[in-house]
Design a protein around this motif. Structure first.
Motif, PDB file in Angstrom:
ATOM      1  N   SER A   1       0.841  -1.193   0.000  1.00  0.00           N
ATOM      2  CA  SER A   1       0.000   0.000   0.000  1.00  0.00           C
ATOM      3  C   SER A   1       0.884   1.253   0.000  1.00  0.00           C
ATOM      4  O   SER A   1       2.062   1.186   0.364  1.00  0.00           O
ATOM      5  N   TYR A   2       0.303   2.353  -0.364  1.00  0.00           N
ATOM      6  CA  TYR A   2       1.041   3.627  -0.397  1.00  0.00           C
ATOM      7  C   TYR A   2       1.644   3.926   0.984  1.00  0.00           C
ATOM      8  O   TYR A   2       2.831   4.197   1.130  1.00  0.00           O
ATOM      9  N   MET A   3       0.799   3.807   2.009  1.00  0.00           N
ATOM     10  CA  MET A   3       1.288   4.137   3.353  1.00  0.00           C
ATOM     11  C   MET A   3       2.286   3.092   3.835  1.00  0.00           C
ATOM     12  O   MET A   3       3.294   3.426   4.460  1.00  0.00           O
ATOM     13  N   GLY A   4       2.005   1.829   3.515  1.00  0.00           N
ATOM     14  CA  GLY A   4       2.933   0.768   3.913  1.00  0.00           C
ATOM     15  C   GLY A   4       4.323   1.031   3.342  1.00  0.00           C
ATOM     16  O   GLY A   4       5.333   0.910   4.036  1.00  0.00           O
TER      17      GLY A   4
ATOM     18  N   VAL B   1       7.732   1.726   5.645  1.00  0.00           N
ATOM     19  CA  VAL B   1       8.917   0.857   5.546  1.00  0.00           C
ATOM     20  C   VAL B   1      10.119   1.673   5.074  1.00  0.00           C
ATOM     21  O   VAL B   1      11.234   1.536   5.599  1.00  0.00           O
ATOM     22  N   GLU B   2       9.891   2.547   4.104  1.00  0.00           N
ATOM     23  CA  GLU B   2      11.002   3.377   3.598  1.00  0.00           C
ATOM     24  C   GLU B   2      11.574   4.252   4.711  1.00  0.00           C
ATOM     25  O   GLU B   2      12.790   4.426   4.823  1.00  0.00           O
ATOM     26  N   ALA B   3      10.694   4.791   5.556  1.00  0.00           N
ATOM     27  CA  ALA B   3      11.177   5.659   6.652  1.00  0.00           C
ATOM     28  C   ALA B   3      12.088   4.877   7.589  1.00  0.00           C
ATOM     29  O   ALA B   3      13.148   5.366   8.006  1.00  0.00           O
TER      30      ALA B   3
ATOM     31  N   GLY C   1       9.837  -3.048  13.194  1.00  0.00           N
ATOM     32  CA  GLY C   1      10.173  -3.494  11.844  1.00  0.00           C
ATOM     33  C   GLY C   1       9.798  -4.917  11.516  1.00  0.00           C
ATOM     34  O   GLY C   1       9.905  -5.342  10.366  1.00  0.00           O
ATOM     35  N   ASP C   2       9.374  -5.676  12.504  1.00  0.00           N
ATOM     36  CA  ASP C   2       9.124  -7.094  12.194  1.00  0.00           C
ATOM     37  C   ASP C   2       7.835  -7.606  12.837  1.00  0.00           C
ATOM     38  O   ASP C   2       7.712  -8.795  13.098  1.00  0.00           O
ATOM     39  N   ASN C   3       6.889  -6.718  13.119  1.00  0.00           N
ATOM     40  CA  ASN C   3       5.655  -7.248  13.723  1.00  0.00           C
ATOM     41  C   ASN C   3       4.400  -6.748  13.009  1.00  0.00           C
ATOM     42  O   ASN C   3       3.331  -6.700  13.605  1.00  0.00           O
ATOM     43  N   ALA C   4       4.545  -6.389  11.767  1.00  0.00           N
ATOM     44  CA  ALA C   4       3.423  -5.993  10.905  1.00  0.00           C
ATOM     45  C   ALA C   4       2.937  -4.569  11.134  1.00  0.00           C
ATOM     46  O   ALA C   4       2.091  -4.082  10.387  1.00  0.00           O
ATOM     47  N   THR C   5       3.499  -3.856  12.111  1.00  0.00           N
ATOM     48  CA  THR C   5       3.085  -2.465  12.322  1.00  0.00           C
ATOM     49  C   THR C   5       3.198  -1.666  11.019  1.00  0.00           C
ATOM     50  O   THR C   5       2.320  -0.870  10.686  1.00  0.00           O
ATOM     51  N   LEU C   6       4.295  -1.884  10.304  1.00  0.00           N
ATOM     52  CA  LEU C   6       4.579  -1.066   9.125  1.00  0.00           C
ATOM     53  C   LEU C   6       3.843  -1.538   7.885  1.00  0.00           C
ATOM     54  O   LEU C   6       3.562  -0.742   6.997  1.00  0.00           O
ATOM     55  N   CYS C   7       3.608  -2.833   7.824  1.00  0.00           N
ATOM     56  CA  CYS C   7       3.180  -3.366   6.518  1.00  0.00           C
ATOM     57  C   CYS C   7       1.746  -3.886   6.532  1.00  0.00           C
ATOM     58  O   CYS C   7       1.361  -4.599   5.609  1.00  0.00           O
ATOM     59  N   ASN C   8       0.953  -3.536   7.534  1.00  0.00           N
ATOM     60  CA  ASN C   8      -0.456  -3.902   7.491  1.00  0.00           C
ATOM     61  C   ASN C   8      -1.045  -3.380   6.191  1.00  0.00           C
ATOM     62  O   ASN C   8      -0.814  -2.244   5.812  1.00  0.00           O
ATOM     63  N   GLY C   9      -1.813  -4.204   5.524  1.00  0.00           N
ATOM     64  CA  GLY C   9      -2.405  -3.767   4.261  1.00  0.00           C
ATOM     65  C   GLY C   9      -1.597  -4.205   3.053  1.00  0.00           C
ATOM     66  O   GLY C   9      -2.062  -4.091   1.931  1.00  0.00           O
ATOM     67  N   ASN C  10      -0.356  -4.670   3.278  1.00  0.00           N
ATOM     68  CA  ASN C  10       0.404  -5.236   2.161  1.00  0.00           C
ATOM     69  C   ASN C  10      -0.012  -6.687   1.961  1.00  0.00           C
ATOM     70  O   ASN C  10      -0.434  -7.346   2.915  1.00  0.00           O
ATOM     71  N   MET C  11       0.139  -7.187   0.747  1.00  0.00           N
ATOM     72  CA  MET C  11      -0.006  -8.625   0.543  1.00  0.00           C
ATOM     73  C   MET C  11       1.398  -9.216   0.678  1.00  0.00           C
ATOM     74  O   MET C  11       2.252  -9.015  -0.183  1.00  0.00           O
TER      75      MET C  11
ATOM     76  N   ALA D   1      13.179   5.906  -3.781  1.00  0.00           N
ATOM     77  CA  ALA D   1      12.594   6.264  -2.486  1.00  0.00           C
ATOM     78  C   ALA D   1      13.567   6.090  -1.320  1.00  0.00           C
ATOM     79  O   ALA D   1      13.523   6.848  -0.350  1.00  0.00           O
ATOM     80  N   VAL D   2      14.427   5.096  -1.405  1.00  0.00           N
ATOM     81  CA  VAL D   2      15.304   4.806  -0.257  1.00  0.00           C
ATOM     82  C   VAL D   2      16.720   5.323  -0.474  1.00  0.00           C
ATOM     83  O   VAL D   2      17.333   5.882   0.432  1.00  0.00           O
ATOM     84  N   TRP D   3      17.242   5.147  -1.687  1.00  0.00           N
ATOM     85  CA  TRP D   3      18.634   5.536  -1.921  1.00  0.00           C
ATOM     86  C   TRP D   3      18.762   6.914  -2.569  1.00  0.00           C
ATOM     87  O   TRP D   3      19.877   7.375  -2.836  1.00  0.00           O
ATOM     88  N   GLY D   4      17.646   7.552  -2.867  1.00  0.00           N
ATOM     89  CA  GLY D   4      17.681   8.923  -3.389  1.00  0.00           C
ATOM     90  C   GLY D   4      18.236   9.025  -4.793  1.00  0.00           C
ATOM     91  O   GLY D   4      18.763  10.076  -5.183  1.00  0.00           O
ATOM     92  N   LEU D   5      18.159   7.946  -5.576  1.00  0.00           N
ATOM     93  CA  LEU D   5      18.672   7.977  -6.948  1.00  0.00           C
ATOM     94  C   LEU D   5      17.575   8.438  -7.898  1.00  0.00           C
ATOM     95  O   LEU D   5      16.396   8.243  -7.624  1.00  0.00           O
TER      96      LEU D   5
END
Ligand code: NZQ
Ligand code: ZN
Length: 388
Positions: free
Chosen positions: A207-210, A214-216, A248-258, A312-316
């Motif tokens: 998802s957009y927010m997910g 994660v990127e943050a 980072g590893d308990n779904a807080t960040l990626c809820n809504g992702n498949m 998004a992550v490496w700024g390229l």
């Protein structure tokens, strides 16, 4: 966004001196506590004495010597102690290995049979002793998730277990406890955190927010990992990494992702099962090899996603997607190299003699056919070969 159920039940006490709350955190669960720790770091840093002092009103039993990649024998010993003394709660003080061992003990106490049978046959876990953790190493996220991984050196297996009841009731996260983590272990921990994030980011759909979340956290680890390696007592760096690891590893960040199966983890668990390799080191070695391999294997899926990661992550920017995707691999690799992590299996003493065996096993137990880019045993051998 996909549907999800979310209930992170752990009560987090974050920051300096939060350990003073330990007696009140354990109070609801009775007076008999199993204090678990590893090979001595808690004694060296003075935390052992602190905990014993704070628990002077408790009946404290000890399980020490829990090794990295925790072994089933420690679980068996913990279960024996719990049953013999009627222990009511478990207090792991350490890194992921100590916490994982405590989770397996907490469940196996209620299992009528050998703990390895419970784990290897994936028996449902519906009841467990309550766990309160004190974290001393930021890496796995075990202090805020409901999973654990246990090794059996007799069978060369490293297998996971998980259940809602294994979520710690509370976790004390004081970044100052990680000041003594050696540079190499700090780096390995940060590689593990990055890998958890990447495994939730390279997925069938996000998802957009997910993605932004994660990127943050990825950017936070990229910024602060080198600082913590160079300045072990930099509180801000240790704190950012510790919280990043826990969410980072308990779904807080990626809820809504498949999500898909954690493919690089599936391969790494074979390396640590067969060679007792540090988990984060194995992940760092495998990650760039895996990236190179899947880029070739499934470019239509991989190129746009790696290009997005590059921006998004490496700024390229300013290049074709394929060029960006390749640069993202280079950036990822040089991030790990910059932390002085060995980047080949040869450097950590692993040759190709077990590649086929490990690949077949990884495919089966890690279920890598359900990874983002499905991998069969042949693919996995090829990835291992890229790591030589
Ligand atoms: O044993 P002691 O003396 O405590 O030393 C440990 C150990 O040698 C040392 N250490 C820990 N805190 C320290 C310290 N040394 C100095 N100062 C401190 N404050 O670090 C060494 C490694 O500890 P370990 O607990 O093994 O590391 P980590 O936290 O990386 O845990 C790795 C284990 O967790 C599993 C891994 O597979 C591996 O078995 N994982 C658990 C997960 C989970 N439960 O969700 C997910 C992960 O993906 C991972 O698979
Ligand atoms: Zn991991």
């Amino acid at each position: 966004m996909e549907n999800f159920n979310f209930g992170v039940g752990v009560n987090v006490l974050f920051g300096k001196d939060q350990v003073e709350n330990l007696p009140s955190l354990l109070a609801p669960y009775g007076k008999k506590v199993l204090f678990c720790y590893g090979g001595g770091s808690v004694k060296k840093m003075g935390l052992y004495d602190k905990v014993k002092g704070l628990l002077s009103d408790y009946e404290v039993y000890e399980l020490s010597g829990i090794a990295p990649n925790p072994k089933i024998d420690s679980v068996r010993e913990g279960v024996r102690l719990c049953r013999e003394h009627g222990i009511e709660s478990i207090l792991p003080v350490g890194g992921g290995s100590v916490i994982d061992c405590a989770k397996a003990i907490a469940a196996a106490v209620y299992y009528d049979g050998d703990p390895w049978e419970m784990i290897s046959l994936q028996k449902p876990i519906e009841k467990a002793l309550p766990i309160v953790t004190i974290l001393t190493l930021a890496a796995t996220g075990s202090e805020a998730d409901n999973g654990a991984v246990i090794s059996n050196p007799e069978t060369n297996e490293k297998l996971g277990l998980g259940a809602l009841v294994l979520m710690p009731k509370a976790s004390i996260m004081d970044p100052t406890y990680t000041f003594t983590v050696p540079a190499q272990q700090t780096a390995a921990g940060c590689a593990d955190i990055m890998s958890h994030l990447m495994e939730q980011y390279f997925v069938p759909s996000s998802s957009y927010m997910g993605d932004l979340l994660v990127e943050a956290v990825m950017k936070t680890i990229i910024k602060y990992a080198p600082v913590a390696v160079k300045e072990p007592d930099n509180y801000e760096a240790r704190a950012q990494i510790m919280w990043g690891s826990s969410i980072g590893d308990n779904a807080t960040l990626c809820n809504g992702n498949m999500l898909a199966v954690f493919g690089v983890h599936g391969m790494e668990h074979e390396l640590s099962a067969y060679y007792d390799l540090t988990h984060g080191v194995g992940l760092a070695i495998l990650t760039s090899a895996w990236m190179k391999y899947v880029l070739q294997k499934a470019p239509q899926t991989v190129v746009p996603r790696f290009a997005h990661f590059a921006k998004a992550v490496w700024g390229l920017e300013g290049e074709r997607d394929l060029v960006l995707a390749k640069k993202a691999i280079e950036e990822t690799e040089s991030f790990f190299k910059g932390l002085n992590i060995p980047m080949t299996l040869t450097e950590v003493g692993i040759d190709d003699s077990k590649f086929t065996e490990m690949a077949e096993h990884a495919g089966r137990t890690g279920m890598l056919e359900y990874a983002w880019i499905p991998l069969n045993a042949e693919d996995i051998v090829s990835i291992f070969k890229l790591c030589i």
